[in-house]
Write a protein that holds these residues in place. Sequence first.
Motif, mmCIF file in Angstrom:
data_model
loop_
_atom_site.group_PDB
_atom_site.id
_atom_site.type_symbol
_atom_site.label_atom_id
_atom_site.label_comp_id
_atom_site.label_asym_id
_atom_site.label_seq_id
_atom_site.Cartn_x
_atom_site.Cartn_y
_atom_site.Cartn_z
ATOM 1 N N TYR A 150 14.639 29.437 56.118
ATOM 2 C CA TYR A 150 15.463 28.736 54.895
ATOM 3 C C TYR A 150 14.802 27.447 55.090
ATOM 4 N N LEU A 151 14.332 26.578 54.077
ATOM 5 C CA LEU A 151 14.269 25.237 53.884
ATOM 6 C C LEU A 151 15.333 24.568 53.685
ATOM 7 N N TYR A 152 16.365 25.124 53.322
ATOM 8 C CA TYR A 152 17.758 24.503 53.043
ATOM 9 C C TYR A 152 18.919 25.407 53.294
ATOM 10 N N ALA A 153 19.729 25.188 54.319
ATOM 11 C CA ALA A 153 20.826 25.803 54.361
ATOM 12 C C ALA A 153 22.441 25.272 54.398
ATOM 13 N N PHE A 154 23.522 25.508 54.008
ATOM 14 C CA PHE A 154 24.306 24.938 53.865
ATOM 15 C C PHE A 154 25.621 25.813 54.475
ATOM 16 N N ALA A 155 26.712 25.182 55.065
ATOM 17 C CA ALA A 155 27.820 26.121 55.512
ATOM 18 C C ALA A 155 29.062 25.183 55.656
ATOM 19 N N GLY A 156 29.881 25.398 55.183
ATOM 20 C CA GLY A 156 31.272 24.626 55.291
ATOM 21 C C GLY A 156 32.407 25.037 54.787
ATOM 22 N N GLU A 157 33.449 24.286 54.895
ATOM 23 C CA GLU A 157 34.657 24.528 54.443
ATOM 24 C C GLU A 157 35.174 23.387 53.238
ATOM 25 N N ALA A 177 33.135 22.676 46.363
ATOM 26 C CA ALA A 177 32.125 23.545 47.073
ATOM 27 C C ALA A 177 30.845 23.351 46.540
ATOM 28 N N ILE A 178 30.414 23.143 45.251
ATOM 29 C CA ILE A 178 29.230 23.124 44.636
ATOM 30 C C ILE A 178 29.018 21.647 44.511
ATOM 31 N N GLY A 179 29.830 20.820 44.502
ATOM 32 C CA GLY A 179 29.376 19.420 44.642
ATOM 33 C C GLY A 179 28.794 18.948 46.065
ATOM 34 N N GLU A 180 29.647 19.592 47.020
ATOM 35 C CA GLU A 180 29.279 18.803 48.367
ATOM 36 C C GLU A 180 27.870 19.803 48.668
ATOM 37 N N MET A 181 27.592 20.953 48.290
ATOM 38 C CA MET A 181 26.243 21.615 48.436
ATOM 39 C C MET A 181 25.020 21.061 47.761
ATOM 40 N N LEU A 182 25.210 20.379 46.443
ATOM 41 C CA LEU A 182 24.379 19.916 45.971
ATOM 42 C C LEU A 182 24.071 18.277 46.375
ATOM 43 N N GLN A 183 25.191 17.820 46.843
ATOM 44 C CA GLN A 183 24.827 16.348 47.403
ATOM 45 C C GLN A 183 24.145 16.498 48.810
ATOM 46 N N ALA A 184 24.390 17.464 49.596
ATOM 47 C CA ALA A 184 23.494 17.684 50.664
ATOM 48 C C ALA A 184 21.914 17.944 50.087
ATOM 49 N N TYR A 185 21.923 18.794 49.130
ATOM 50 C CA TYR A 185 20.670 19.200 48.744
ATOM 51 C C TYR A 185 19.911 17.951 48.281
ATOM 52 N N SER A 186 20.484 17.169 47.658
ATOM 53 C CA SER A 186 19.887 15.601 47.180
ATOM 54 C C SER A 186 19.521 14.746 48.365
ATOM 55 N N ASP A 187 20.400 14.812 49.296
ATOM 56 C CA ASP A 187 20.410 13.862 50.530
ATOM 57 C C ASP A 187 19.133 14.130 51.107
ATOM 58 N N LYS A 188 18.919 15.412 51.352
ATOM 59 C CA LYS A 188 18.056 15.935 52.342
ATOM 60 C C LYS A 188 16.651 16.084 51.502
ATOM 61 N N LYS A 189 16.840 15.763 50.135
ATOM 62 C CA LYS A 189 15.164 15.702 49.454
ATOM 63 C C LYS A 189 14.812 17.055 49.463
ATOM 64 N N VAL A 190 15.516 18.118 49.276
ATOM 65 C CA VAL A 190 15.171 19.472 49.344
ATOM 66 C C VAL A 190 14.307 19.882 48.075
ATOM 67 N N HIS A 191 14.870 19.288 46.918
ATOM 68 C CA HIS A 191 13.840 19.499 45.672
ATOM 69 C C HIS A 191 12.418 18.908 45.671
ATOM 70 N N GLU A 192 12.351 17.772 46.492
ATOM 71 C CA GLU A 192 11.077 17.440 46.651
ATOM 72 C C GLU A 192 10.151 18.572 47.370
ATOM 73 N N GLU A 193 10.813 19.112 48.627
ATOM 74 C CA GLU A 193 10.130 20.296 49.066
ATOM 75 C C GLU A 193 9.824 21.584 48.212
ATOM 76 N N VAL A 194 10.771 21.708 47.390
ATOM 77 C CA VAL A 194 10.501 22.831 46.520
ATOM 78 C C VAL A 194 9.413 22.531 45.574
ATOM 79 N N LEU A 195 9.402 21.393 44.998
ATOM 80 C CA LEU A 195 8.386 20.856 44.124
ATOM 81 C C LEU A 195 6.695 20.926 44.483
#
Length: 198
Positions: A150-157, A177-195
């Motif tokens: 996985y280049l990005y993984a999220f788990a939480g309550e 749930a979606i907001g927390e996941m997308l915030q971490a996705y942005s903070d970790k710059k995952v989208h840049e890795e995908v691009l």
Amino acid sequence: MKKLYRSCRFLGAMLLVTALGCGPSRYSVSALAVSPLSLMVSTKSDRTLYVVLDPAKVPTEMTVLVNDRDRGVKLTEVQEFVSRDLKKAFSTYFDDVQVVSPDQSRAQKKPHVVVDVKIERVEVTILGGGLGSAALNWGMGMRASESKDYLYAFAGESTSTSTFNLDQLFRAMFEKAIGEMLQAYSDKKVHEEVLSLP
């Protein structure tokens, strides 16, 4: 005016306690107007994103624990969280988002991105004064089709804000749930890795 406010709070509290504590009840995810905030991106990935809907990881129906006890409350059409809400959320980042079965995902030949999702637990906690909050224990992982890692993984309550209204509890829970996941996705710059994937 204060007396009317206290009466409304008491009525709301009693409605929540009654809904959760007086025998079997069912609540449908498809009936919830889930609208999480989404972040803006300048460039979407042209890779297709396949969100895998595995019934073994995301059941159609789940027991909702109430203060850690099974009181007969069920959340139905749970897979809508994946097929409708996560699909919509990821459409901000990918030109094409498709929800598929595990077999359909493995059958794709062209390079793409895969998201695996699991939901483990839903619980409502009745707080002081009859207020309640709902919590979703869940996780997801994103990987390129060429890799098993996985280049990005999220788990939480993810826990909703407190309210008397049960529908609002569940809606806020999924939005959180979606907001927390997308915030971490942005903070970790995952989208840049995908691009940057070839």
